[in-house]
Design an enzyme around this catalytic site. Structure first.
Site, short mmCIF file in Angstrom:
data_model
loop_
_atom_site.label_atom_id
_atom_site.label_comp_id
_atom_site.label_asym_id
_atom_site.label_seq_id
_atom_site.Cartn_x
_atom_site.Cartn_y
_atom_site.Cartn_z
N LYS A 183 6.66 5.72 0.72
CA LYS A 183 7.47 5.00 1.71
C LYS A 183 8.68 5.83 2.14
O LYS A 183 8.51 6.96 2.57
CB LYS A 183 7.83 3.61 1.17
CG LYS A 183 6.58 2.76 0.94
CD LYS A 183 6.85 1.41 0.33
CE LYS A 183 7.05 1.50 -1.15
NZ LYS A 183 6.97 0.22 -1.84
N ASP A 219 5.02 -4.04 -7.66
CA ASP A 219 5.14 -5.29 -6.89
C ASP A 219 3.79 -6.01 -6.73
O ASP A 219 3.76 -7.25 -6.63
CB ASP A 219 5.80 -5.06 -5.53
CG ASP A 219 5.17 -3.95 -4.71
OD1 ASP A 219 4.32 -3.22 -5.25
OD2 ASP A 219 5.52 -3.80 -3.53
#
Ligand code: BGC
Length: 479
Positions: A183, A219
């Site tokens: 990311k 996550d």
């Protein structure tokens, strides 16, 4: 927020997939242009044959990853052998690192459900995301300290779960060696290091002692746990946000990699890290010039191939790259771009969702607003072309996610499965939920499943994971 599917016993073949995924033809006032545009866009269309091939490739990569053979799928053992069963209780701290904000959360869990929580966001500057890792961890430790003092819990030692939404190699529940940043992160000196140790060291440097890190998790794992606390049929956790990933409950005996002593675990959560699917070239048969261009413009060139097809960080950029090509070919905006459109990442994924909303409603006002904001001059055909590009790239992303999720649904030895999903793309893209439901069902007609929005899996899931970790620790001590 729950969509349920019925059983359907039809066998699926490439031909029947083709029928379902067919997109209606593009109609422009200019027939010649229409044909040219469709030709350029043909490379991002998937068909039944390709989908079957992706499915087989994903299955092979899963098997290889689980048996510690070469694979682009990490298939990481998370050492979480069970999901919340409603007996979890207590007060927990959770940390959530993955996006531009670091979150610290204090929560109470009663009977397996998060009953109340206090959340504080700490903005992570570009300097911290891209600079020295040591400074990043000092910042995390300072934020935790700020939080526990502000909420007056600094005089107790509270069990803490750390959601770290990056690929990590785990040797136990409370260790996580960062494999690679993804990311928007690229801070130095963290890759190949145990981030739990880095955080503990940073906390010690401050001479603080108010937390006990009992587990680290991804996550997707947090989302699976949060989903399981809401619906006990949950066996898959999916993230469709800035990044993308999935985890699922695998039979423990199928997992070769096991670094701690086993305690009779029957199952274990596997973090697939599917963002890297195809990094070894196995997905090159769907790679287009547009994907290569997005990769070239990215922070992590040559890696996270699959994530670059599907996630919120890249979908808008893919659309932009395709639009630029159409402009260059003189097929869009009369061949004239704008200073904004040529800037990488100027076309945000939220624009794709807005434009898709127009397509759903048969309107054009969001599309016009986006094009106005990007300083472009357009006519009616341009609007239709832009909507087409957003549609086809959204569809490709969804199909890719659906194929891989369907493989997981088939793999899990249960007839009725809940898939917990979280992430901005899933929440805000107007068609994605419906498409996912439809295409997964197309690929696993004999299973019943539902998609469940498990909001804030990365926060609540960390608390639940800590509760599960403490229960396991107590069990093992009593053995
Ligand atoms: C990371 C995963 C994470 C996903 C969703 C990816 O870039 O590699 O670990 O689960 O983003 O946040």
């Amino acid at each position: 927020m729950v969509e349920t599917s019925q059983r359907n016993d039809n066998e699926v073949n490439a031909g029947s997939i083709d029928k379902v995924i067919k997109t209606p033809p593009l109609h422009l006032s200019d027939q010649w242009k229409c044909k040219q545009v469709e030709d350029v866009l043909s490379v991002v269309k998937l068909n039944g044959e390709i989908i079957k091939r992706i499915q087989a490739t994903f299955e092979n990569e899963i098997e290889a990853g689980l048996s510690d053979k070469k694979s682009s799928l990490q298939m990481e053992n998370t050492y979480i052998p069970e999901l919340p069963d409603g007996s979890e209780e207590g007060q927990f701290l959770a940390l959530d690192l993955g996006g531009t904000n670091f979150r610290v959360i204090l929560m109470h869990i009663k009977k397996g459900l998060v009953t109340d929580e206090i959340v504080k966001h700490y903005h992570i500057s570009d300097e911290l995301r891209l600079g020295s890792g040591l400074k990043l961890f000092d910042f995390l430790a300072a934020s935790i300290s700020d939080f526990v003092h502000e909420y007056q819990v600094h005089e107790r030692v509270i069990p803490l779960g750390f959601t770290f939404s990056f690929p990590m190699h785990q040797t136990s529940l409370d260790s996580g060696i960062l494999v690679t940043w993804t990311k928007s992160f690229k801070s130095t000196g963290v890759e190949k290091q145990d981030v739990v140790k880095m955080l503990k060291d940073a906390i010690h440097r401050r001479e603080d002692n108010h937390v006990e890190i009992v587990c680290i998790l991804n996550d997707s794992t947090g989302t699976l746990l949060q989903g399981a606390s809401l619906d006990h049929r949950t066996a898959i956790g999916l993230i469709l946000g800035t990044g993308s990933n999935a985890c699922y409950l695998e039979k423990a005996d199928k997992v070769k990699h096991w670094e701690t002593e086993r305690h009779g675990e029957k199952n274990v959560v596997i973090d697939i890290e599917w963002g890297a699917f195809g990094d070894n070239g196995v997905l090159d048969f769907i790679r287009s010039e547009f994907d290569r261009c997005v990769d070239d413009n990215s922070l992590i060139q040559g890696s996270f191939t699959f994530e670059k097809y599907i996630s919120g960080k890249y979908l808008g950029e893919l659309v932009r790259v395709v639009l630029c090509r159409l402009v260059r070919d003189g097929l869009l905006f009369n061949g004239v771009s704008s200073p904004e459109l040529v800037i990488p990442n100027s076309f945000r994924t939220s624009f794709v969702s807005l434009i898709e909303q127009d397509s759903v409603d048969g309107l054009t006002h969001y599309t016009e607003k986006v094009l106005d904001d990007l300083g472009l001059t357009y006519n009616d055909d341009d609007i239709l072309i832009v909507q087409r590009v957003c549609h086809l790239l959204s569809l490709r992303a969804t199909l890719l996610v659906a194929v891989c999720t369907a493989v997981l649904v088939r793999r899990i030895d249960r007839d009725d499965i809940t898939i917990a999903v979280d992430g901005s793309l899933y929440k805000y893209h107007p068609r994605l939920k419906h498409w996912l439901q439809k295409y997964i069902q197309l690929l696993v007609p004999d299973k019943t499943f539902r998609l469940l929005l498990a909001e804030d899996g990365s926060g609540k899931g960390a608390g639940l994971a800590s509760a599960v970790a403490l229960k396991l620790g107590a069990l093992q001590e009593n053995k």
